[in-house]
Motif scaffolding. Structure first.
Motif, PDB file in Angstrom:
ATOM      1  N   GLY A   1      28.250 -18.781 -16.728  1.00  0.00           N
ATOM      2  CA  GLY A   1      29.594 -18.925 -16.685  1.00  0.00           C
ATOM      3  C   GLY A   1      29.873 -18.632 -18.073  1.00  0.00           C
ATOM      4  N   ASN A   2      31.196 -18.386 -18.391  1.00  0.00           N
ATOM      5  CA  ASN A   2      32.049 -18.317 -19.401  1.00  0.00           C
ATOM      6  C   ASN A   2      32.730 -19.542 -20.015  1.00  0.00           C
ATOM      7  N   PRO A   3      32.167 -20.209 -20.845  1.00  0.00           N
ATOM      8  CA  PRO A   3      32.859 -21.664 -21.248  1.00  0.00           C
ATOM      9  C   PRO A   3      34.252 -21.206 -21.602  1.00  0.00           C
ATOM     10  N   GLY A   4      34.511 -20.301 -22.358  1.00  0.00           N
ATOM     11  CA  GLY A   4      35.866 -19.877 -22.891  1.00  0.00           C
ATOM     12  C   GLY A   4      36.934 -19.957 -21.937  1.00  0.00           C
ATOM     13  N   CYS A   5      36.502 -19.694 -20.466  1.00  0.00           N
ATOM     14  CA  CYS A   5      37.642 -19.661 -19.714  1.00  0.00           C
ATOM     15  C   CYS A   5      37.437 -20.144 -18.433  1.00  0.00           C
ATOM     16  N   GLY A   6      35.999 -20.559 -18.150  1.00  0.00           N
ATOM     17  CA  GLY A   6      35.656 -21.145 -16.761  1.00  0.00           C
ATOM     18  C   GLY A   6      35.283 -20.158 -15.666  1.00  0.00           C
ATOM     19  N   ASP A   7      35.293 -19.003 -16.023  1.00  0.00           N
ATOM     20  CA  ASP A   7      34.887 -18.009 -14.836  1.00  0.00           C
ATOM     21  C   ASP A   7      33.251 -18.233 -14.784  1.00  0.00           C
ATOM     22  N   ILE A   8      32.882 -18.039 -13.453  1.00  0.00           N
ATOM     23  CA  ILE A   8      31.589 -18.176 -13.312  1.00  0.00           C
ATOM     24  C   ILE A   8      31.121 -17.249 -12.187  1.00  0.00           C
TER      25      ILE A   8
ATOM     26  N   GLY B   1      36.449 -14.844 -11.142  1.00  0.00           N
ATOM     27  CA  GLY B   1      36.489 -14.585 -12.524  1.00  0.00           C
ATOM     28  C   GLY B   1      37.330 -13.288 -12.806  1.00  0.00           C
ATOM     29  N   CYS B   2      37.552 -12.986 -14.039  1.00  0.00           N
ATOM     30  CA  CYS B   2      38.385 -11.937 -14.307  1.00  0.00           C
ATOM     31  C   CYS B   2      37.751 -10.642 -14.114  1.00  0.00           C
ATOM     32  N   ILE B   3      38.474  -9.487 -14.034  1.00  0.00           N
ATOM     33  CA  ILE B   3      38.075  -8.155 -13.412  1.00  0.00           C
ATOM     34  C   ILE B   3      36.804  -7.677 -14.287  1.00  0.00           C
TER      35      ILE B   3
ATOM     36  N   LYS C   1      32.153 -11.127 -24.101  1.00  0.00           N
ATOM     37  CA  LYS C   1      31.814 -12.454 -22.966  1.00  0.00           C
ATOM     38  C   LYS C   1      31.756 -12.056 -21.655  1.00  0.00           C
ATOM     39  N   CYS C   2      32.818 -11.287 -21.111  1.00  0.00           N
ATOM     40  CA  CYS C   2      33.226 -10.781 -19.967  1.00  0.00           C
ATOM     41  C   CYS C   2      32.078  -9.987 -19.563  1.00  0.00           C
ATOM     42  N   SER C   3      32.138  -8.872 -20.091  1.00  0.00           N
ATOM     43  CA  SER C   3      31.418  -7.690 -19.920  1.00  0.00           C
ATOM     44  C   SER C   3      29.840  -7.960 -19.603  1.00  0.00           C
TER      45      SER C   3
HETATM   46 FE1  FES Z   1      36.362 -15.349 -18.083  1.00  0.00          FE
HETATM   47 FE2  FES Z   1      36.304 -12.719 -18.365  1.00  0.00          FE
HETATM   48  S1  FES Z   1      38.035 -14.127 -19.046  1.00  0.00           S
HETATM   49  S2  FES Z   1      34.935 -13.989 -18.024  1.00  0.00           S
END
Ligand code: FES
Length: 134
Positions: free
Chosen positions: A34-41, A62-64, A107-109
């Motif tokens: 996960g990316n703790p900054g945004c909560g995406d998992i 999560g994000c695109i 972090k996303c990529s």
């Molecule tokens: Fe959460 Fe991209 S904004 S992983």
């Protein structure tokens, strides 16, 4: 960007991790990242054959960039050895999506590749434990 959107909309190797529709998909290791900054998992599910990733499935929200990045990574790591993957740095994804996007969304990529590496470490721990128990 079309390429990224295509991966987001039609993710490769996305799917159930529990083998409910294809019995061959019981995995050797399942790992959340996960990316703790945004909560995406994302959750990746890996199946190994003699140290090589034979199968890969993932689920995520999560994000695109994070979801497309994981789809892209899935195509890269299938057929590769654990060692090859552990040696991969963020450039593996940068080369494909381009520096601009990779640098603005590091972090996303890299969520996909980082999670695959975590999964490999976890798998090795499991194997070591099995060996220790005889
Ligand atoms: Fe959460 Fe991209 S904004 S992983």
């Amino acid at each position: 960007m079309d390429f990224i959107l295509d991966h987001y909309e039609n993710p490769r190797n996305a799917g159930s991790l529990n083998g409910d529709h294809e019995h061959t998909h019981s995995c050797d290791v399942k790992q959340n990242g996960g990316n703790p900054g945004c909560g995406d998992i994302i959750t990746v599910c890996l199946k190994f054959n003699d140290g090589i990733i034979e199968d890969f499935k993932f689920e995520g929200e999560g994000c695109i960039v994070s979801q497309a990045g994981t789809s892209i990574i899935s195509e890269i790591v299938i057929g590769k050895s654990k060692e090859e993957i552990m040696g991969m740095g963020p450039e593996v994804i940068t080369e494909i999506i381009g520096e601009e996007l990779a640098l603005s969304r590091p972090k996303c990529s890299t969520l996909g590749i980082q999670t695959v590496k975590l999964a490999i470490k976890e798998f090795e721990k499991q194997e070591a434990k099995k060996e220790a128990l005889g």
